[in-house]
Design a protein around this motif. Structure first.
Motif, PDB file in Angstrom:
ATOM      1  N   PHE A 194     129.279   9.428 -28.746  1.00  0.00           N
ATOM      2  CA  PHE A 194     129.724   9.972 -27.468  1.00  0.00           C
ATOM      3  C   PHE A 194     130.522  11.449 -28.159  1.00  0.00           C
ATOM      4  CE2 PHE A 194     132.797  10.889 -24.223  1.00  0.00           C
ATOM      5  CZ  PHE A 194     131.855  11.505 -23.060  1.00  0.00           C
ATOM      6  N   ASP A 195     130.367  12.769 -27.389  1.00  0.00           N
ATOM      7  CA  ASP A 195     130.835  13.898 -27.668  1.00  0.00           C
ATOM      8  C   ASP A 195     132.027  13.850 -26.821  1.00  0.00           C
ATOM      9  OD1 ASP A 195     131.709  16.541 -28.248  1.00  0.00           O
ATOM     10  OD2 ASP A 195     129.952  17.229 -27.101  1.00  0.00           O
ATOM     11  N   PHE A 196     133.236  13.704 -27.382  1.00  0.00           N
ATOM     12  CA  PHE A 196     134.690  13.673 -27.105  1.00  0.00           C
ATOM     13  C   PHE A 196     135.071  14.905 -26.634  1.00  0.00           C
ATOM     14  CE2 PHE A 196     134.300   9.438 -28.732  1.00  0.00           C
ATOM     15  CZ  PHE A 196     135.177   8.677 -27.850  1.00  0.00           C
ATOM     16  N   GLN A 197     134.343  16.128 -27.109  1.00  0.00           N
ATOM     17  CA  GLN A 197     134.821  17.521 -26.777  1.00  0.00           C
ATOM     18  C   GLN A 197     134.149  18.092 -25.823  1.00  0.00           C
ATOM     19  OE1 GLN A 197     137.587  18.785 -28.480  1.00  0.00           O
ATOM     20  NE2 GLN A 197     137.540  16.928 -29.475  1.00  0.00           N
ATOM     21  N   MET A 198     133.442  17.364 -25.339  1.00  0.00           N
ATOM     22  CA  MET A 198     132.520  17.862 -24.069  1.00  0.00           C
ATOM     23  C   MET A 198     133.490  18.266 -22.926  1.00  0.00           C
ATOM     24  SD  MET A 198     129.580  15.966 -21.999  1.00  0.00           S
ATOM     25  CE  MET A 198     128.547  15.428 -23.251  1.00  0.00           C
ATOM     26  N   SER A 199     133.286  19.224 -22.395  1.00  0.00           N
ATOM     27  CA  SER A 199     133.903  19.932 -21.180  1.00  0.00           C
ATOM     28  C   SER A 199     133.146  20.140 -20.074  1.00  0.00           C
ATOM     29  CB  SER A 199     135.027  20.860 -21.548  1.00  0.00           C
ATOM     30  OG  SER A 199     134.048  22.000 -21.894  1.00  0.00           O
ATOM     31  N   PHE A 200     133.704  20.314 -18.699  1.00  0.00           N
ATOM     32  CA  PHE A 200     132.878  20.727 -17.598  1.00  0.00           C
ATOM     33  C   PHE A 200     133.634  21.833 -16.975  1.00  0.00           C
ATOM     34  CE2 PHE A 200     131.590  16.547 -18.429  1.00  0.00           C
ATOM     35  CZ  PHE A 200     130.269  16.344 -18.368  1.00  0.00           C
ATOM     36  N   PRO A 201     133.518  23.058 -17.258  1.00  0.00           N
ATOM     37  CA  PRO A 201     134.313  24.081 -16.734  1.00  0.00           C
ATOM     38  C   PRO A 201     134.122  24.519 -15.122  1.00  0.00           C
ATOM     39  CG  PRO A 201     133.310  24.911 -18.451  1.00  0.00           C
ATOM     40  CD  PRO A 201     132.717  23.633 -18.208  1.00  0.00           C
ATOM     41  N   ILE A 202     135.222  24.261 -14.460  1.00  0.00           N
ATOM     42  CA  ILE A 202     135.106  24.400 -13.239  1.00  0.00           C
ATOM     43  C   ILE A 202     135.892  25.583 -12.618  1.00  0.00           C
ATOM     44  CG2 ILE A 202     134.752  22.072 -12.788  1.00  0.00           C
ATOM     45  CD1 ILE A 202     137.741  21.536 -12.038  1.00  0.00           C
ATOM     46  N   GLU A 203     136.217  26.526 -13.350  1.00  0.00           N
ATOM     47  CA  GLU A 203     136.796  27.442 -12.973  1.00  0.00           C
ATOM     48  C   GLU A 203     136.459  28.415 -11.694  1.00  0.00           C
ATOM     49  OE1 GLU A 203     136.231  26.833 -15.981  1.00  0.00           O
ATOM     50  OE2 GLU A 203     138.287  26.525 -16.969  1.00  0.00           O
ATOM     51  N   PHE A 204     134.867  28.254 -12.003  1.00  0.00           N
ATOM     52  CA  PHE A 204     134.062  29.010 -10.872  1.00  0.00           C
ATOM     53  C   PHE A 204     134.255  28.760  -9.439  1.00  0.00           C
ATOM     54  CE2 PHE A 204     131.529  25.500 -11.926  1.00  0.00           C
ATOM     55  CZ  PHE A 204     130.931  24.958 -10.753  1.00  0.00           C
ATOM     56  N   PHE A 227     126.766  24.261 -10.845  1.00  0.00           N
ATOM     57  CA  PHE A 227     126.767  22.838 -10.584  1.00  0.00           C
ATOM     58  C   PHE A 227     125.385  22.254 -11.344  1.00  0.00           C
ATOM     59  CE2 PHE A 227     129.187  22.936  -6.367  1.00  0.00           C
ATOM     60  CZ  PHE A 227     130.151  22.286  -6.903  1.00  0.00           C
ATOM     61  N   GLU A 228     124.493  23.205 -11.487  1.00  0.00           N
ATOM     62  CA  GLU A 228     123.218  22.709 -12.289  1.00  0.00           C
ATOM     63  C   GLU A 228     123.565  22.323 -13.825  1.00  0.00           C
ATOM     64  OE1 GLU A 228     120.542  25.967 -11.500  1.00  0.00           O
ATOM     65  OE2 GLU A 228     119.942  25.294  -9.647  1.00  0.00           O
ATOM     66  N   GLY A 229     124.244  23.471 -14.105  1.00  0.00           N
ATOM     67  CA  GLY A 229     125.177  23.213 -15.631  1.00  0.00           C
ATOM     68  C   GLY A 229     125.720  21.733 -15.908  1.00  0.00           C
ATOM     69  N   THR A 267     130.589  16.276  -4.447  1.00  0.00           N
ATOM     70  CA  THR A 267     130.202  16.913  -5.672  1.00  0.00           C
ATOM     71  C   THR A 267     131.186  17.536  -6.601  1.00  0.00           C
ATOM     72  OG1 THR A 267     127.920  17.155  -4.769  1.00  0.00           O
ATOM     73  CG2 THR A 267     128.237  18.408  -6.774  1.00  0.00           C
ATOM     74  N   ARG A 268     132.030  18.284  -5.778  1.00  0.00           N
ATOM     75  CA  ARG A 268     132.932  19.020  -6.380  1.00  0.00           C
ATOM     76  C   ARG A 268     134.062  17.908  -6.857  1.00  0.00           C
ATOM     77  NH1 ARG A 268     136.280  22.304  -2.123  1.00  0.00           N
ATOM     78  NH2 ARG A 268     136.960  20.171  -1.629  1.00  0.00           N
TER      79      ARG A 268
END
Length: 712
Positions: A367-377, A473-475, A229-230
């Motif tokens: 498609f939203d090319f500015q979408m991001s998935f922060p993983i700093e947490f 992860f849920e986000g 998952t990570r």
């Protein structure tokens, strides 16, 4: 003797005079017949043109020595060429459309890179589909269970103390004894350790069971699901960082589609085949223009006919124009061949050329090319989780040792119970078994390490914020649907960057030709039209009637009879001249003197007879037989090596021709004579016309009669 020599000299002089006379007669006859033929032939041709028996096109074909069939060009007469030919215009329109929609190399590189980038994410779609937050939740719950309470500590700590204490008792009871015979008392002491093994077995079984109940089991699989998952999250975030560069690619794809549309029109249309057919037809029709060659005096037998000089000029102009057309058509044909070869070796792929681009455009359009998935947490969480994994691994190893201890203890207990039912059976072997057991499990002297690891992992787990990670992860899961659909959409295209590269370079290959080549087809059609018009002008040309050749008595057969007769005279003259050359040769002592003399005398007599009969009446003359031609020929070929060797052999061939054809010669000469007589009679009538008397009694007279004056 002197008289004989004089007689021979006189005979020689007379023979030479006879030969010269006959030669003069032949030359004279030949010259006269040639002049009559030339004059008769011209009058016949002019008369034939005037009466329509000979067409102007016939004259052209005779002069140019080629059949002129303008029907090959009829198909081009009705063609409208002022606006260009149909297939030419269609191709030019497509070519211009292709140039207008031509994309830059940079744009093509951007599109190709977009496809290549998507190829690099081919495995990410599968991993996203395996993304399972439930397994992560399960892993977190298992970790959470390890935040044990004091009850768990007591449940584990007490059996550990028992293990340590029991091990120590066995060690202390066995250590004092040396190898050798044991006393009954000592046997009893050693035998009682068997009962202690039961306590160790119970404790070693109890501790792993409690550990598993509290979540301290082998959870590598659960941890793997967390790592997957990570990993998916990290790769997804990396993908989004890359695909940002693709923003705006939909407009580039649209431009490529426009460029491909021109190719599809070319592929689906028939213009290429039409152009090929046009080239083939024009090339075939251009045969009409070839081989119109004229000599310096190109008009030949027509040159002296003044009345047809305008026609001769037309023919000359026509020939000159056709040579020019032939050159220009040949030049164009080479260019056509290059263009045909270009289309022959340029293959346009089957199927739709735009579909892959339009489908990909559909994928990226919303498609939203500015979408991001922060993983700093995950940064701090991963660090602590790694440390937890290390401690947990040590705990798992310790738990395995306890399981191994339980197994070993049970095996030893079974063995000793069977072998030593009472103390009397104890021997030195039992002592050895205990010593080996103690040595293998010496680690039981320091069991507190397990408790230390359990407390350490509990402290580490307290520092972890499971809720924040779970929410993170849920986000990600909530936003993952769009990139998942994006990747699936591209996957459904079933294409690769290399496939797209082939398509992107295709327009440059297909349109890499000069469309001006097609302009020459119009030019060539125009030349065909002009050529046809010139032929028609020649066909329609008529010669003015010449009253001086009215009632010309010779027809075509008569003129041919004169020509055939002249050819007969030519052959006879060739033999006569060859005979004169032969007389100068020295063949004495050669072995063919007799044959040579026979040939000389026979031919000389034959020619003299012809001359004496004025040739015109030669029907009673026969060619000499039994001429030794082969004998002389063999001698010349085998033995004679002088300079005139080839001339002699050619002369002998002429004799053979004369011998073979002479039976027909008298008849040909007779027909020539008849035709010439007609010609002379006609010319005589022209020079001395018969004057007819006019009877003024029966018809009016232009002249008026003057009556004599009356006298007084």
């Amino acid at each position: 003797m002197w008289v004989l020599q004089a007689l021979l000299f006189l005979l020689l002089i007379d023979g030479m005079k006879s030969t010269k006379d006959s030669q003069f007669a032949l030359d004279e006859y030949y010259q006269e017949a040639s002049e009559i033929y030339e004059k008769a032939n011209k009058i016949h041709l002019e008369n034939g043109l005037a009466t329509g028996k000979i067409g102007a096109l016939d004259v052209s074909e005779r002069i140019l020595n080629k059949k002129i069939d303008a029907s090959l060009l009829e198909e081009y007469l009705e063609m409208k060429i002022s606006g260009g030919l149909k297939e030419q215009n269609e191709m030019l329109e497509l070519f211009e459309k292709a140039k207008e929609s031509e994309t830059s190399e940079q744009l093509k590189d951007d599109v190709e890179n977009g496809f290549n980038m998507m190829d690099g994410f081919s495995d990410l779609g599968k991993k996203i589909s395996e993304f399972n937050i439930d397994s992560v939740d399960d892993y977190f719950k298992r970790l959470d269970r390890r935040l044990f309470n004091e009850f768990f500590v007591s449940v584990v700590e007490f059996p550990l103390e028992r293990l340590h204490g029991t091990y120590s008792i066995i060690f202390e009871s066995v250590s004092p004894f040396q190898d050798g015979t044991l006393s009954d008392t000592n046997k009893t002491i050693v035998w009682k350790n068997i009962d202690l093994l039961r306590k160790i077995s119970k404790a070693s079984h109890r501790i792993p069971e409690v550990m598993k109940q509290q979540g301290f089991n082998d959870d590598s699989q659960s941890f793997d699901s967390f790592e997957r998952t990570r990993d998916v999250t990290e790769k997804l975030n990396a993908m989004m960082n890359e695909v940002k560069n693709m923003e705006g690619i939909d407009s580039k794809l649209l431009k490529v589609e426009k460029e491909m549309e021109a190719l599809e029109e070319l592929k689906e249309g028939n213009v290429v085949n039409e152009i090929k057919n046009r080239f083939q037809n024009l090339t075939k029709s251009s045969d009409f223009l070839t081989n119109f060659r004229t000599t310096t005096v190109f008009h030949g037998e027509y040159g002296g006919i003044q009345s047809i000089s305008p026609l001769l000029q037309k023919i000359k102009s026509f020939s000159s124009k056709m040579r020019l057309f032939e050159f220009r058509t040949s030049t164009s044909s080479k260019k056509w061949s290059t263009l045909e070869n270009h289309f022959q070796h340029t293959n346009i792929q089957s199927g739709s050329l735009t579909e892959k681009f339009s489908n990909f455009r559909d994928c990226v359009q919303n498609f939203d090319f500015q979408m991001s998935f922060p993983i700093e947490f995950l940064a701090d969480f991963n660090e602590k989780l790694t440390e937890i994994r290390l401690v947990d691994s040590d705990i798992q190893n310790y738990t395995k040792r306890l399981e191994e201890l339980a197994n070993t203890t049970d095996n030893l207990l079974t063995l000793t119970e069977q072998r030593y039912p009472d103390s009397a059976q104890v021997d030195g072997d039992l002592l050895s078994l205990f010593r080996e057991y103690l040595s293998e499990h010496a680690w039981l002297q320091d069991v507190d390490i397990l408790m230390m690891m359990l407390r350490k992992i509990r402290d580490l787990l307290k520092e972890l914020n499971f809720d924040d990670v779970r929410k993170g992860f849920e986000g990600i899961l909530e936003k993952m649907d769009k990139p998942k659909q994006f990747l699936e959409c591209y996957s459904n295209l079933e294409t690769t960057g290399s496939d797209i590269k082939e398509l992107l370079v295709l327009p440059g290959k297909v349109w890499n030709f000069d469309p001006k080549v097609l302009e020459s087809t119009v030019e060539v059609v125009g030349m065909f039209k002009e050529a046809y018009k010139m032929v028609e002008e020649i066909k329609e040309w008529k010669v003015a009637t010449n009253p001086e050749i009215k009632n010309f008595p010779l027809n075509g057969e008569d003129v041919k009879a004169v020509s055939d007769g002249i050819n007969v005279l030519e052959t006879i003259r060739n033999v006569q001249h060859g005979l004169e050359m032969m007389k100068t040769l020295d063949v004495e002592n050669s072995g063919i003197n007799d044959s040579w003399d026979l040939l000389d005398s026979s031919l000389s007599q034959f020619i003299e007879i012809l001359s004496s009969q004025k040739i015109w009446n030669s029907s009673n003359v026969s060619f000499p037989t039994n001429l030794p031609i082969d004998t002389i020929k063999t001698f010349i070929e085998d033995e004679y090596q002088e300079n005139q060797r080839n001339d002699i052999l050619n002369f002998l061939k002429e004799i053979q021709i004369l011998k073979t054809d002479f039976p027909e010669y008298p008849n040909k000469l007779e027909k020539m004579n008849e035709a010439i007589e007609k010609m002379k009679e006609w010319e005589g009538e022209k020079m001395n016309p018969v004057k007819t008397m006019i009877d003024c009694y029966e018809m009016e007279c232009n002249a008026s009669l003057k009556l004599p004056e009356t006298s007084n």
